[in-house]
Motif scaffolding. Structure first.
Motif, mmCIF file in Angstrom:
data_model
loop_
_atom_site.group_PDB
_atom_site.id
_atom_site.type_symbol
_atom_site.label_atom_id
_atom_site.label_comp_id
_atom_site.label_asym_id
_atom_site.label_seq_id
_atom_site.Cartn_x
_atom_site.Cartn_y
_atom_site.Cartn_z
ATOM 1 N N ASN A 112 0.822 -1.204 0.000
ATOM 2 C CA ASN A 112 0.000 0.000 0.000
ATOM 3 C C ASN A 112 0.860 1.259 0.000
ATOM 4 O O ASN A 112 0.585 2.220 -0.722
ATOM 5 C CB ASN A 112 -0.928 0.014 1.212
ATOM 6 N N LEU A 113 1.911 1.252 0.817
ATOM 7 C CA LEU A 113 2.812 2.403 0.862
ATOM 8 C C LEU A 113 3.543 2.567 -0.461
ATOM 9 O O LEU A 113 3.729 3.690 -0.948
ATOM 10 C CB LEU A 113 3.819 2.236 1.995
ATOM 11 N N LYS A 114 3.954 1.462 -1.058
ATOM 12 C CA LYS A 114 4.644 1.531 -2.344
ATOM 13 C C LYS A 114 3.754 2.196 -3.396
ATOM 14 O O LYS A 114 4.195 3.103 -4.122
ATOM 15 C CB LYS A 114 5.038 0.136 -2.810
ATOM 16 N N LYS A 115 2.523 1.772 -3.465
ATOM 17 C CA LYS A 115 1.597 2.312 -4.464
ATOM 18 C C LYS A 115 1.325 3.790 -4.223
ATOM 19 O O LYS A 115 1.318 4.605 -5.167
ATOM 20 C CB LYS A 115 0.283 1.527 -4.431
ATOM 21 N N GLU A 116 1.134 4.161 -2.959
ATOM 22 C CA GLU A 116 0.814 5.554 -2.639
ATOM 23 C C GLU A 116 2.004 6.474 -2.900
ATOM 24 O O GLU A 116 1.873 7.532 -3.516
ATOM 25 C CB GLU A 116 0.368 5.678 -1.184
ATOM 26 N N SER A 135 -6.326 -2.260 16.864
ATOM 27 C CA SER A 135 -7.476 -1.471 16.414
ATOM 28 C C SER A 135 -7.060 -0.148 15.786
ATOM 29 O O SER A 135 -7.831 0.814 15.767
ATOM 30 C CB SER A 135 -8.404 -1.202 17.597
ATOM 31 N N SER A 136 -5.850 -0.079 15.236
ATOM 32 C CA SER A 136 -5.304 1.178 14.710
ATOM 33 C C SER A 136 -6.050 1.664 13.469
ATOM 34 O O SER A 136 -6.705 0.896 12.758
ATOM 35 C CB SER A 136 -3.830 0.989 14.355
ATOM 36 N N SER A 137 -5.885 2.964 13.210
ATOM 37 C CA SER A 137 -6.406 3.537 11.967
ATOM 38 C C SER A 137 -5.333 3.537 10.888
ATOM 39 O O SER A 137 -5.631 3.649 9.702
ATOM 40 C CB SER A 137 -6.902 4.967 12.203
ATOM 41 N N THR A 138 -4.072 3.422 11.305
ATOM 42 C CA THR A 138 -2.970 3.384 10.352
ATOM 43 C C THR A 138 -1.823 2.582 10.954
ATOM 44 O O THR A 138 -1.543 2.682 12.147
ATOM 45 C CB THR A 138 -2.488 4.811 9.994
ATOM 46 N N ASN A 193 -4.213 -3.012 5.757
ATOM 47 C CA ASN A 193 -3.370 -2.892 4.574
ATOM 48 C C ASN A 193 -2.672 -4.206 4.269
ATOM 49 O O ASN A 193 -2.851 -5.210 4.959
ATOM 50 C CB ASN A 193 -2.339 -1.769 4.764
ATOM 51 N N ASP A 194 -1.839 -4.158 3.253
ATOM 52 C CA ASP A 194 -1.109 -5.335 2.814
ATOM 53 C C ASP A 194 -0.154 -5.848 3.882
ATOM 54 O O ASP A 194 0.094 -7.053 3.970
ATOM 55 C CB ASP A 194 -0.337 -4.979 1.538
ATOM 56 N N GLY A 195 0.396 -4.941 4.725
ATOM 57 C CA GLY A 195 1.327 -5.357 5.756
ATOM 58 C C GLY A 195 0.686 -6.294 6.762
ATOM 59 O O GLY A 195 1.225 -7.361 7.080
ATOM 60 N N ILE A 196 -0.474 -5.916 7.284
ATOM 61 C CA ILE A 196 -1.190 -6.761 8.244
ATOM 62 C C ILE A 196 -1.731 -8.005 7.549
ATOM 63 O O ILE A 196 -1.723 -9.110 8.113
ATOM 64 C CB ILE A 196 -2.323 -5.960 8.910
ATOM 65 N N HIS A 197 -2.179 -7.839 6.318
ATOM 66 C CA HIS A 197 -2.695 -8.983 5.565
ATOM 67 C C HIS A 197 -1.600 -10.027 5.372
ATOM 68 O O HIS A 197 -1.846 -11.233 5.467
ATOM 69 C CB HIS A 197 -3.225 -8.509 4.198
ATOM 70 N N TYR A 198 -0.384 -9.575 5.108
ATOM 71 C CA TYR A 198 0.746 -10.490 4.941
ATOM 72 C C TYR A 198 1.010 -11.265 6.223
ATOM 73 O O TYR A 198 1.343 -12.455 6.189
ATOM 74 C CB TYR A 198 1.986 -9.686 4.556
#
Length: 371
Positions: A169-173, A284-287, A310-315
């Motif tokens: 997500n960070l890479k894309k943004e 429970s973070s927002s980011t 995001n992808d980080g938590i999903h991974y």
């Protein structure tokens, strides 16, 4: 043997600093020579291993003031620049890695004065590229100015660099704002032995769930507390951490009539001894970037219930049983249901499910990227 220099802001504590130290240790075990340079060498809470050479630049105080991308006075003086030039001349590194925050400003200087490859290692959302809504014209103007200044500085410092981020997500943004940068994804890894060392994993369970982190708006501990209060569980909740929201959260507990069911344990140097006494951990973070606490909890055999941000938590959690802990982001009602479900019937955490989260796996990925 290749030599790598890591330039870090400080070692006063923090997940990014811990990961950097553990990566350096792993690299020395693989035959690399490591050098650590600290912008601020005071108040070190994470000792540097004796076999790793270190320098303390102690840059001017003005450099550490203000917001990361806004303060126009955030420049190195001649003493600071001369200091890093002497280190580079003495060490002659093959690679230089700057991380995690204010050290990025060195990425402007280094390519002009050394032949080493320079990499910026970004551990999270270092800049907010989204406009915050406001109905007041004064706030709208202030937000417009903030976006303009921060985007300008961010692009000036980072565009054209080699960059490592912790999720897709960070890479894309970031890529859309710094199109000339070469951005790679490196997921965080953890030293399993460090987490398990000194912790009795057979501890009795005292809490239905536990929240570990800063008591600050972006971590949203209020979401975790509300979710627990609405879960219908009859047990207790633990809060490990401190911050600006503590008084507000204690008032919230009173409002929800759960004062006697929530234990505020404050900041702890060893949160693991509390995590193992909980039935599940709540994120429970927002980011987030790639939160270490998720991996640390899994290593201790404690299931995690987390917003699928995001992808980080999903991974971290999208593996077999682990994905049972993923919840739609910002959905407190679903978070509440999942806390009850996992607390009463925890999912199984197999060693194979978390092997990809090891520091050894991360080190191999890091070397593949920079080589």
């Amino acid at each position: 043997m290749k030599k790598l220099i890591f330039i870090l802001d400080h070692l006063k504590g923090g997940g990014a600093e811990r990961i950097a130290l553990e990566l350096c240790e792993q690299l020395t075990q693989r035959g690399f020579e490591l050098v650590i340079v600290l912008l601020d060498g005071s108040d070190i809470k994470m000792p540097i291993p004796s076999h790793i050479k270190s320098y303390h630049l102690n840059v001017n105080d003005e450099f550490f003031k203000g917001r990361l991308w806004k303060n126009t006075k955030k420049i190195f003086n001649h003493k600071d620049i001369d200091g890093i030039l002497r280190i580079l001349d003495n060490e002659k590194p093959d690679k230089v890695i700057v991380s995690p925050w204010r050290a990025f400003y060195f990425s402007e200087i280094l390519p002009k004065v050394c032949h080493a490859d320079v990499w910026c290692w970004v551990h999270g959302e270092v800049i907010d590229l989204h406009r915050k809504p406001s109905e007041k014209i004064s706030r709208w103007y202030k937000e417009t100015r903030r976006l303009f200044l921060e985007k300008r500085h961010f692009s000036r410092i980072m565009n054209g660099n080699n960059i490592i981020v912790v999720n897709e997500n960070l890479k894309k943004e970031y890529q859309s704002h710094i199109p000339n940068a070469k951005i790679h994804v490196l997921y965080n890894g953890i030293d399993f032995d460090r987490v398990k060392n000194g912790v009795d994993e057979q501890s009795e369970k005292q809490w239905d769930c536990i929240f570990v982190g800063r008591l600050s708006p972006e971590k949203q501990p209020d979401h975790a507390i509300r979710a627990f209060a609405n879960s219908g569980l009859n047990g207790r909740m633990a809060i490990v951490g401190d911050g600006q929201m503590k008084d507000e959260l204690m008032v919230l507990c009173k409002t929800l009539n759960i004062v006697d069911k929530v234990d505020f344990l404050g900041w702890q140097t060893n949160p693991y001894q509390y995590i193992v006494q909980a039935k599940c951990l709540v994120l429970s973070s927002s980011t987030e970037g790639s939160p270490l606490i998720v991996v640390e909890s899994l290593i201790l055999g404690v299931p995690v219930v987390a917003y699928d941000l995001n992808d980080g938590i999903h991974y971290q959690l999208n593996h077999k049983n682990l994905n049972n802990g993923l919840v739609e982001s910002q959905n407190i009602q679903e978070l509440s249901k999942k806390i009850k479900e996992i607390s009463e019937s925890p999912y199984i955490i197999n060693s194979n499910d978390i092997a990809h989260l090891s520091i050894q796996n991360m080190t191999s990925d890091f070397l593949n990227i920079i080589d």
